[in-house]
Enzyme design. Structure first.
Site, PDB file in Angstrom:
ATOM      1  CG  ASP A 276     -22.684 110.785  55.205  1.00  0.00           C
ATOM      2  OD1 ASP A 276     -24.706 110.783  55.058  1.00  0.00           O
ATOM      3  OD2 ASP A 276     -22.250 111.090  55.770  1.00  0.00           O
ATOM      4  CG  ASP A 277     -21.629 116.266  52.060  1.00  0.00           C
ATOM      5  OD1 ASP A 277     -22.814 116.352  52.820  1.00  0.00           O
ATOM      6  OD2 ASP A 277     -21.003 116.434  52.497  1.00  0.00           O
TER       7      ASP A 277
END
Lengths: 728, 728
Positions: B318-319
């Site tokens: 993610d991110d």
């Protein structure tokens, strides 16, 4: 009604041989001044010898089947697209008429198929070269060689029509059994023209008692393709389409006159044909203009004969109306004396009323005196309630007649069917009285109309004023909208994109309306890619004009916006291309807004357009449907815009539209004069005679308050569907 | 659970300095074997000196703000499109950052705007010549001269990101006040690479107790553009978009490597940016491939340092995951030891589980230990119910884990927040026990999977397996569909149109699925104009393949059909172009059909696609919604197709999908084995150990019957959200 009622005149009764007594009794009761025949009925000597004006229908293209049978190469034609066939090998045989009604069509192998037909690979969207297909006139087939396996193929081919559409419909609806099928002949041939003029002259000589000759109608029917009855009765129906005007001779004449050739695909258009709902191409508009020129020119010759015989000529604004274009520039050249429109609704009454160049306008009321209605529902048979049907249709039509007059009303069909429905007989008497009363108020006087002119913008403009496209479409935003507009005390006009490009938005217009779905002729389709259109409307709104957009106004998948006028409306629509754009969250406006004032309950717009979002914090959202904008208003420069996500003809929406028009025009203060508090009632004030007409559009008793000029108010109540006349 | 439970291991606990006692207590209770820090928390010496594996997060691009401040020309950049401005005269001044969050972006005037920027007239859809605009670096504006009045103008410009998106989000969500804003540096510069490697080496030296180095994540965040907070917090968010990888240097390197230049408009794309929902252009795919090559290559250098230090490297999926492409060919080259995915749903668990080239997979469970959730809803604060949230998320995730294993689970955030929520502490203990039990069944064993392989066809194919596009989209057909698929006992794969063009439909696939709205990457957009695609799928279905279309499958406004596979499905959609085509009236099939067998009540598909009609009498309509087809099945050659007008993840629809897959595959007889009678329960049978796991997905007690192999059935009942293990 409180007013003394007129009980004679302006009414056309369908007479019926064998029912002379009934004919004369109802002529008296309904105050008829004219008696007509219908398709499938005749008038007996006993009827035509009365003092009533005799009114005879004639349809020259199906008038003489003997001539038609002897001249089968002069039957009317049209292009059909064969139903798509998927290639299961590299050879595909297509049975051309498969899926169509073989009693309506016969393939035309007389005119060289290799010249006039086209075969398409509809999977690849490419024409198949002419040397890659063959035809078999015995089997009625086309065979594609070197086909791409699994591709869908279609053939555009010419078909003669061997059963005229309207008589076919009447024949089947009324079970005429083995009566001979009438075939339509095409006046594009000089031989046919000569035959038709001769026939007409002879007919005129043989009908000395006839005063009014009613054409049902002229030469070309609206497009109506029937299907294989084991699959579906109808396959295509379009009231405004020129499909049925096509023939090789007409195409040759067109090429000579206009300098280029039409192709089969110009008419077939991927199987979409020349639907009124689709934006017309320049080529199609040329064709329509060419056919209109021909129809007016030859039609005038027919009318001249009628006038020379001392009779008058009326046209039925349905059936074979194609090519006549009552809203076209040439219509006056026909020199018709009368125009008859069959009507269910107010917008159809306005459609008829608004035609220029003809003196007498007559409405043919529904229900027709047939056992079943247009959708096959029972009417004059067990299970039908023709009296209620008649009153409901009339209540709609009457809204339009308060604003714009017609001269006559009448019925059609088999008179004997009313014998079992005495309440229908009473209802028609009431309707004829109401009609005459309303008509007299229009004489030498115009009802009060607010100082507001709305222009509806479509790809068709004036030519398809009031947007009548046939009986088969429901829930179409603009169709519903025009019904609301037809009863409002304002001026309404229809303009096209070409009008704006030529002349700009007319000076007297206050509010421009655009309604419909993306890609449609009503919304405008590709016209919205034209920056000159955007510039013109934006400039006009910035200067103080009003814009009302409904559904997908100005929608076009082009550049960065979907609604090309999103900057005016302050809203745009998410169609899945900008899903990850986070939409500005604008709360619903809490205070009462002018356009919603006094309207109670939720607005039902039918099937709303979804995923409409505010573009800007300054957009005022008046209502949402789930997360989508339902009603929004916005300012741009000095102008104002209203967005509605759909439209349905309801009392609430009609009021919303009425108020929106005044708000968008920037003069909400002018709204109130001669309006009613109760949304299920309408009123019209006739200043010359100081008569105030109030109507109840609902099937319940209604109380209402009328707001007069100068702050005066009048309160009254009305019985279901009642009319009230007040002298002020 | 009846099974003896494992109560230790496979769990990562977020520790928190200052709460050492709590940390160790919960580590014991939840059976943690690793303790981590989080963004905003640190671990104290007392914690890192325990026997637990220490697990430290690092994000190199925002690791050292001092270096970033000293190298502002090496901050990460992206293209923004200024918000459209309507010209009110022939001169328009555009404030570039108006509408954007000025704390996130700073206009890059260092790289020549005349080279890197583009100005567009979005009304005419044309670029404004470079000599017709000027820029002012002091005011942050662009001025267009000789503008067309009333046209909308936008500027594609480069902006530095001066606040790293994730720390900005955490900062604002958790009220970090005047803590310094972290800035993201771009490893595309060799200087930055050197700094980052040095920094990492130093960090490794300073963290001797750390066993697991968790990258949060690598270098480029998913696209997340914030707005002017007075208008809207977010303006654009796309988990899969490469917007934030762009810089002049990267574009120069790309041009050298790939032989052509990207333009600003390749990224801005009319303001649609490179949204995952839109069909990617060949140019965009090239760019993604180029950046992936770079990220893998430099990422590997970082991982090599970690391995050299005797530690292991995990990546947070993610991110800053953009450029890593876990489903790409190069992912294995990173030599990551672990991959962590934060999850709410089964499809995310499958997304993590399905990645190849990494040994350990870990799920980060929701809710995070934050006061509020991702949509700002209360979680660990008054009004929140984190125990219920955790159980609901877990019940979804567990469906996926029955089918495909992961190795670990864990939490993130501030541990002290759980102190007020003792029921959350108990729920997590229960979840950890359930997780370990299910995990052990996968060890050396695979659950029974039916002999059926489904392939989901999208424009992205394998690269966007399981179709995860971020947290902001709901009601997207394919997103809902993948959640249903994620828990079914079948094989699922994802293929692209290019895969079909290159290699055809893989031999082992039984059913092809296509779902989504017209024009989207999920449905396929313009790919459906390619006749080779149509040929290939048609041939395959004719030979016995199954096709399931949902929403607007194969939709493209092209040639004569809207659904380009309408011949397979037996239905097409009316979009307003063929309104006057009369649709064949096919009555709803009266008998029970296999695909609906045993499903009670109405199916809720969310927002169905409307105006779908049968093309042929032979199409079998199983359900209608008003006049539109909701469920239809059709035969084509030896193959079968199913059409559904929408999809929503519900127990009823999941069952419908499950049955449809077997029917379309032509082997409905194989359906029953190891399925449950109750649609709110699921089961998985592990043949090696003969364990049968039954789960209750609902918040009520449920009775269910399990159909085993060879006609054996088992009846049981389960408490709300319960798991039951049976030895067979």
């Amino acid at each position: 009604m409180s007013e003394k009622e007129s009980n004679k005149g302006s009414f056309t009764l369908p007479g019926e041989a064998g029912y002379e007594k009934l004919t004369l009794k109802l002529a008296e009761k309904w105050g008829a001044d004219a008696i007509r025949d219908s398709d499938g009925t005749v008038l007996s000597d006993k009827i035509v010898s009365t003092d009533y004006d005799i009114y005879s229908t004639i349809c020259l293209v199906r008038a003489d089947n003997t001539w038609a049978k002897a001249n089968r190469d002069k039957l009317q034609q049209n292009y059909l697209m064969s139903f798509p066939v998927t290639a299961k090998s590299d050879k595909v045989e297509i049975d051309l008429l498969s899926g169509f009604f073989r009693e309506q069509f016969e393939v035309n192998f007389n005119d060289d198929p290799k010249k006039w037909w086209q075969v398409f690979d509809r999977t690849a969207d490419e024409e198949v070269p002419k040397n890659q297909w063959t035809f078999d006139s015995v089997k009625g087939t086309v065979t594609i060689n070197k086909a791409d396996k699994w591709h869908k193929y279609t053939v555009n081919f010419l078909a003669y029509r061997i059963w005229e559409a309207i008589s076919m419909y009447n024949h089947i609806t009324n079970n005429w059994g083995d009566r001979e099928h009438q075939m339509p002949v095409d006046p594009i041939y000089t031989e046919t023209q000569k035959f038709m003029l001769d026939y007409l002259q002879k007919w005129l000589d043989e009908h000395p008692k006839t005063k009014i000759v009613r054409f049902t109608s002229l030469f070309y029917n609206f497009a109506w393709f029937w299907g294989d009855p084991s699959i579906q009765r109808f396959t295509y129906a379009d009231w405004g389409s020129y499909e049925m005007t096509v023939s090789p001779r007409a195409m040759r004449l067109f090429a000579e006159a206009r300098g280029y050739e039409m192709t089969s695909e110009d008419f077939v258009n991927k199987g979409q044909y020349c639907s009124s709902h689709n934006v017309p191409s320049k080529r199609l508009l040329d064709w329509m203009d060419f056919m209109n020129e021909f129809v007016v020119s030859f039609g005038r010759k027919c009318i001249d004969l009628i006038h020379a015989a001392g009779k008058v000529a009326y046209m039925f604004y349905d059936d074979h109306w194609v090519g006549t274009e009552p809203y076209g520039e040439r219509f006056k050249n026909f020199e018709f004396d009368g125009l008859i429109k069959c009507v269910f609704n107010a917008f159809e009454a306005r459609l008829c009323s608004g035609v220029k160049g003809v003196k007498t306008k007559e409405l043919r009321l529904h229900p027709y005196l047939f056992p079943t209605g247009l959708k096959g529902e029972p009417t004059f048979m067990r299970g039908g309630n023709p009296a209620l049907d008649a009153m409901r249709f009339w209540a709609n039509i009457r809204r339009g007649l308060l604003r714009a007059p017609v001269d006559r009303i009448g019925l059609g069909g088999y008179l004997h069917l009313v014998q079992d429905f005495p309440d229908f007989v009473e209802t028609i008497e009431q309707i004829t009285r109401e009609f005459r009363t309303i008509k007299q108020f229009h004489t030498g006087s115009k009802p009060y109309t607010a100082p507001l002119k709305a222009a509806v913008l479509t790809a068709w403009g004036r030519l398809r004023s009031w947007v009548y496209v046939g009986h088969f479409i429901h829930g179409m935003e603009l169709y519903e909208l025009t019904e609301s507009l037809a009863g409002l005390p304002i001026e309404v006009s229809f303009i096209s994109f070409d009008d704006i490009l030529d002349k700009g938005i007319p000076d007297d217009v206050h509010v421009l309306l655009n309604a419909g779905r993306i890609g449609s002729a009503w919304s405008g389709g590709e016209h919205w890619k034209n920056e000159k259109i955007i510039d013109n409307i934006t400039q006009w709104v910035a200067g103080g004009g009003g814009f009302i957009g409904i559904g997908e106004p100005s929608a076009c998948q082009f550049s960065s916006q979907y609604f090309q006028l999103s900057h005016l409306m302050g809203v745009d629509r998410e169609i899945g291309m900008t899903l990850n754009k986070v939409k500005i969250d604008v709360p619903v406006f809490k205070d009462e807004h002018f356009i919603l004032n006094g309207i109670e309950g939720d607005m039902d717009f039918g099937r709303d357009i979804d995923k409409v979002y505010a573009l800007d914090k300054n957009t005022t959202i008046l209502s949402r449907n789930e997360e989508s904008v339902k009603i929004a208003v916005n300012n741009f420069g000095k102008g104002k815009s209203v967005y509605l996500s759909g439209f349905k003809f309801t009392p609430e929406n009609t009021r919303l539209l009425h108020r929106s028009l005044f708000w968008a025009a920037g003069n909400p203060g002018d709204y109130g004069t001669w309006t009613c508090s109760n949304i299920r009632t309408d009123c019209a004030f006739y200043p010359n005679t100081k008569k105030l007409v109030i109507i109840n559009n609902s099937e319940k008793e209604e109380k209402t308050k009328i707001f007069g000029a100068g702050g005066k108010t009048i309160e009254t109540s009305l019985e279901p569907y009642a009319v009230k006349i007040l002298d002020l």
